[in-house]
Write a protein that holds these residues in place. Structure first.
Motif, PDB file in Angstrom:
ATOM      1  N   UNK A 188    -109.659-122.132  -8.995  1.00 28.62           N
ATOM      2  CA  UNK A 188    -109.094-122.131  -7.640  1.00 28.62           C
ATOM      3  C   UNK A 188    -107.920-121.059  -7.845  1.00 28.62           C
ATOM      4  N   UNK A 189    -107.255-120.765  -8.711  1.00 23.77           N
ATOM      5  CA  UNK A 189    -106.169-119.669  -8.836  1.00 23.77           C
ATOM      6  C   UNK A 189    -106.834-118.265  -8.464  1.00 23.77           C
ATOM      7  N   UNK A 190    -107.758-117.950  -9.380  1.00 22.99           N
ATOM      8  CA  UNK A 190    -108.500-116.657  -9.194  1.00 22.99           C
ATOM      9  C   UNK A 190    -109.163-116.621  -7.762  1.00 22.99           C
ATOM     10  N   UNK A 191    -109.635-117.765  -7.417  1.00 24.99           N
ATOM     11  CA  UNK A 191    -110.321-117.491  -5.771  1.00 24.99           C
ATOM     12  C   UNK A 191    -109.170-117.364  -4.859  1.00 24.99           C
ATOM     13  N   UNK A 192    -107.983-117.926  -4.906  1.00 25.41           N
ATOM     14  CA  UNK A 192    -107.045-117.953  -3.944  1.00 25.41           C
ATOM     15  C   UNK A 192    -106.420-116.447  -3.866  1.00 25.41           C
ATOM     16  N   UNK A 193    -106.402-115.677  -5.207  1.00 22.50           N
ATOM     17  CA  UNK A 193    -105.814-114.382  -5.405  1.00 22.50           C
ATOM     18  C   UNK A 193    -106.714-113.504  -4.853  1.00 22.50           C
ATOM     19  N   UNK A 194    -108.108-113.593  -5.254  1.00 19.67           N
ATOM     20  CA  UNK A 194    -109.241-112.732  -4.724  1.00 19.67           C
ATOM     21  C   UNK A 194    -109.572-112.727  -3.366  1.00 19.67           C
ATOM     22  N   UNK A 195    -109.303-113.835  -2.730  1.00 19.75           N
ATOM     23  CA  UNK A 195    -109.649-114.110  -1.329  1.00 19.75           C
ATOM     24  C   UNK A 195    -108.428-113.574  -0.455  1.00 19.75           C
ATOM     25  N   UNK A 196    -107.419-113.639  -0.889  1.00 18.88           N
ATOM     26  CA  UNK A 196    -106.061-113.253  -0.097  1.00 18.88           C
ATOM     27  C   UNK A 196    -105.706-111.726  -0.428  1.00 18.88           C
ATOM     28  N   UNK A 197    -106.300-111.027  -1.295  1.00 27.98           N
ATOM     29  CA  UNK A 197    -106.310-109.899  -1.881  1.00 27.98           C
ATOM     30  C   UNK A 197    -107.478-108.955  -1.482  1.00 27.98           C
ATOM     31  N   UNK A 198    -108.524-109.558  -0.957  1.00 28.65           N
ATOM     32  CA  UNK A 198    -109.571-108.692  -0.765  1.00 28.65           C
ATOM     33  C   UNK A 198    -109.639-107.949   0.383  1.00 28.65           C
ATOM     34  N   UNK A 199    -110.206-106.908   0.595  1.00 27.53           N
ATOM     35  CA  UNK A 199    -110.000-105.763   1.621  1.00 27.53           C
ATOM     36  C   UNK A 199    -110.971-106.182   2.920  1.00 27.53           C
ATOM     37  N   UNK A 200    -109.997-106.459   3.901  1.00 28.77           N
ATOM     38  CA  UNK A 200    -110.996-106.616   5.016  1.00 28.77           C
ATOM     39  C   UNK A 200    -112.031-105.693   5.658  1.00 28.77           C
ATOM     40  N   UNK A 201    -111.172-104.360   5.485  1.00 30.34           N
ATOM     41  CA  UNK A 201    -112.209-103.278   5.852  1.00 30.34           C
ATOM     42  C   UNK A 201    -113.321-103.345   4.984  1.00 30.34           C
ATOM     43  N   UNK A 205    -101.771-124.614 -18.447  1.00 28.70           N
ATOM     44  CA  UNK A 205    -101.787-124.308 -16.927  1.00 28.70           C
ATOM     45  C   UNK A 205    -101.216-122.838 -16.737  1.00 28.70           C
ATOM     46  N   UNK A 206    -100.185-122.672 -17.393  1.00 33.59           N
ATOM     47  CA  UNK A 206     -99.589-121.134 -17.106  1.00 33.59           C
ATOM     48  C   UNK A 206    -100.477-120.054 -17.566  1.00 33.59           C
ATOM     49  N   UNK A 207    -100.968-120.186 -18.905  1.00 35.40           N
ATOM     50  CA  UNK A 207    -101.504-119.121 -19.340  1.00 35.40           C
ATOM     51  C   UNK A 207    -103.085-118.846 -18.820  1.00 35.40           C
ATOM     52  N   UNK A 208    -103.899-120.136 -19.024  1.00 38.18           N
ATOM     53  CA  UNK A 208    -105.117-120.123 -18.632  1.00 38.18           C
ATOM     54  C   UNK A 208    -105.792-120.509 -17.356  1.00 38.18           C
ATOM     55  N   UNK A 209    -104.874-120.979 -16.627  1.00 35.52           N
ATOM     56  CA  UNK A 209    -105.076-121.622 -15.051  1.00 35.52           C
ATOM     57  C   UNK A 209    -104.585-120.913 -14.190  1.00 35.52           C
ATOM     58  N   UNK A 210    -103.320-119.851 -14.581  1.00 39.67           N
ATOM     59  CA  UNK A 210    -102.574-119.356 -13.523  1.00 39.67           C
ATOM     60  C   UNK A 210    -102.641-117.863 -13.788  1.00 39.67           C
ATOM     61  N   UNK A 211    -101.846-117.324 -14.990  1.00 37.03           N
ATOM     62  CA  UNK A 211    -101.707-116.110 -14.932  1.00 37.03           C
ATOM     63  C   UNK A 211    -103.063-115.211 -15.235  1.00 37.03           C
ATOM     64  N   UNK A 212    -103.615-115.873 -16.473  1.00 39.29           N
ATOM     65  CA  UNK A 212    -105.141-115.151 -16.772  1.00 39.29           C
ATOM     66  C   UNK A 212    -105.988-114.975 -15.651  1.00 39.29           C
ATOM     67  N   UNK A 213    -106.339-115.919 -14.905  1.00 40.64           N
ATOM     68  CA  UNK A 213    -107.319-115.817 -13.779  1.00 40.64           C
ATOM     69  C   UNK A 213    -106.772-114.996 -12.711  1.00 40.64           C
ATOM     70  N   UNK A 214    -105.494-115.253 -12.442  1.00 41.51           N
ATOM     71  CA  UNK A 214    -104.733-114.406 -11.241  1.00 41.51           C
ATOM     72  C   UNK A 214    -105.022-112.890 -11.586  1.00 41.51           C
ATOM     73  N   UNK A 215    -104.462-112.504 -12.912  1.00 35.66           N
ATOM     74  CA  UNK A 215    -104.572-111.342 -13.479  1.00 35.66           C
ATOM     75  C   UNK A 215    -105.886-110.601 -13.420  1.00 35.66           C
ATOM     76  N   UNK A 249    -108.142-111.442 -11.467  1.00 31.23           N
ATOM     77  CA  UNK A 249    -108.586-111.525  -9.734  1.00 31.23           C
ATOM     78  C   UNK A 249    -107.912-110.171  -9.009  1.00 31.23           C
ATOM     79  N   UNK A 250    -106.833-110.031  -9.373  1.00 29.63           N
ATOM     80  CA  UNK A 250    -105.997-109.016  -8.578  1.00 29.63           C
ATOM     81  C   UNK A 250    -106.548-107.708  -9.076  1.00 29.63           C
ATOM     82  N   UNK A 251    -107.227-107.622 -10.322  1.00 23.81           N
ATOM     83  CA  UNK A 251    -107.793-106.175 -10.751  1.00 23.81           C
ATOM     84  C   UNK A 251    -109.147-106.151 -10.071  1.00 23.81           C
ATOM     85  N   UNK A 252    -109.809-106.656  -9.486  1.00 20.23           N
ATOM     86  CA  UNK A 252    -111.095-106.795  -8.815  1.00 20.23           C
ATOM     87  C   UNK A 252    -111.326-107.667  -7.867  1.00 20.23           C
TER      88      UNK A 252
END
Length: 432
Positions: free
Chosen positions: A26-39, A110-120, A122-125
């Protein structure tokens, strides 16, 4: 240790780890879908990628997207925390120590494996991951839709109580493009000239002829009734291919003379005295100063003309507009051997400039990469007069909009030249 390896506890640990994986999803999906390029999603959609279509649909329903993801994420996190507390109660017994240990362990997991790691990750790609998670997230949001709608109604109702309009947006598509271009300019990915051209395309629809015309005070004109040899000398010395011709009063424009027609007549007759200027005049074309630049550009194209006279509502001559003036708003200055580079602007070592009063604010902004407002005035002198509500005298200094203006010379009621530079001084009508 033996209690930890009991079947019930092992199952409990497996469930907790599964919930942590779901939380990371869920965390990685939130970051990926909000940061994805609409173009890029739009381009992939045009290429037939159905996943990109789903991503675009999810991005367009941002409130439901965030509501569904947050709801799912909170559900799995809360359930994982409850089960972890139960596990530690089984291992260490009910008590404050077991609760404290469970809270610390679960917070770290939760902080390491469910938030920071997946969001990091996701934001890279974000684009790649958004395409992967689009379908499952779409199904989850559809399943949780009734609950999300209730939550949205409550949230919007509370925000409206505080006067917050969740549908309002201060940014337009043009603003977003400008922001992206400015960001890439700072990062070195876009050249300043390219930035100016993009800005020109975006802003040209907001301009009128008055904003880009050559003002009457800078206009070269010739008198039809002057001696032919003097008239020809004036036309050839002007450096312009077309000049307005007046009779008696400069407001009485009777025609336009083209250098090409004049030279052809001189070549044909061989003598200046035999040239009939009146027969060479082309009919003048008058346009209102309120005409939009885009409309005028289309008019130039349809009439196959490059030159028009601009008049105000009373018919008084205000200046001229040429096809070149309009094109320069998009591609930047088009200079030939007769043009001066940054005419009327002399840069100074302190980052400012000595500017002629009739220099257009838009041209000065483009040349100096400044952001002086041009809503209430066209020229830099007009801006100072508008802000000061007076006609300043030489030596007076003002500060407006983060810039300092020092009047260098004035003739009659016209500011001839002034020095402008950036400053951190507050707006003041007059500085000592």
């Amino acid at each position: 240790m033996s209690a930890l390896l009991e079947p019930d506890n092992l199952i409990l640990i497996g469930v907790i780890l599964t919930l942590l994986v779901c939380s990371g999803f869920f965390s990685s999906s939130e970051t990926a879908l909000t940061a994805a390029s609409r173009v890029r999603m739009h381009a992939a959609e045009k290429d037939g990628d159905r996943r990109a279509t789903i991503v675009s649909r999810l991005i367009n329903m941002r409130e439901r997207l965030l509501g569904g993801i947050l709801l799912g994420n909170n559900l799995v996190n809360i359930l994982a925390s409850i089960l972890t507390a139960r596990l530690f109660a089984e291992l260490f017994g009910d008590g404050i120590i077991a609760t404290a240990v469970a809270t610390g362990v679960m917070t770290a997991l939760i902080l390491i494996f469910a938030e920071v790691l997946p969001k990091t990750y996701a934001i890279s790609q974000p684009d790649k991951l958004a395409l992967i998670v689009a379908r499952p997230i779409s199904l989850i949001i559809r399943f949780l839709a009734p609950i999300v709608l209730v939550v949205q109604a409550i949230v919007n109702g509370v925000l409206r109580l505080f006067g917050v309009d969740t549908n309002a947006s201060a940014w337009t598509a043009a603003d977003e493009i400008k922001g992206a271009v400015d960001l890439h300019l700072q990062e070195g990915g876009v050249a300043k000239r390219a930035r100016d051209q993009i800005y020109g395309v975006l802003e040209i629809g907001e301009l009128t002829v008055e904003d880009v015309m050559i003002h009457r005070s800078s206009l070269s004109m010739v008198d039809r009734d002057s001696p032919t040899d003097e008239l020809i000398k004036e036309v050839l010395a002007s450096g312009h291919s077309r000049l307005p011709v007046y009779s008696g009063d400069s407001d009485n424009v009777v025609g336009i003379i083209h250098v090409k027609d004049l030279l052809a007549s001189l070549t044909k007759s061989g003598e200046v005295a035999t040239v009939d200027v009146k027969k060479l005049l082309r009919p003048p074309w008058f346009v209102p100063e309120t005409t939009s630049v885009v409309k005028q550009l289309r008019a130039f194209q349809s009439k196959r003309e490059h030159f028009a006279l601009v008049v105000d509502e009373y018919g008084a001559l205000m200046g001229v507009i040429t096809l070149e003036d309009i094109l320069e708003e998009i591609v930047g200055d088009i200079q030939d051997e007769y043009d001066e580079e940054l005419a009327g602007v002399t840069r100074s070592k302190d980052g400012g400039a000595v500017v002629r009063g009739d220099v257009a604010i838009r041209d000065l902004n483009r040349a100096m990469d400044w952001k002086l407002p041009d809503d209430e005035a066209v020229t830099i002198a007009g801006l100072v007069i508008h802000e000061s509500q007076t006609i300043p005298t030489a030596g007076q200094t003002f500060a407006y909009h983060g810039y300092r203006f020092e009047i260098l010379s004035r003739e009659r009621n016209q500011i001839q030249s002034l020095k402008v530079r950036k400053t951190f001084e507050p707006d003041q009508r007059k500085l000592p």
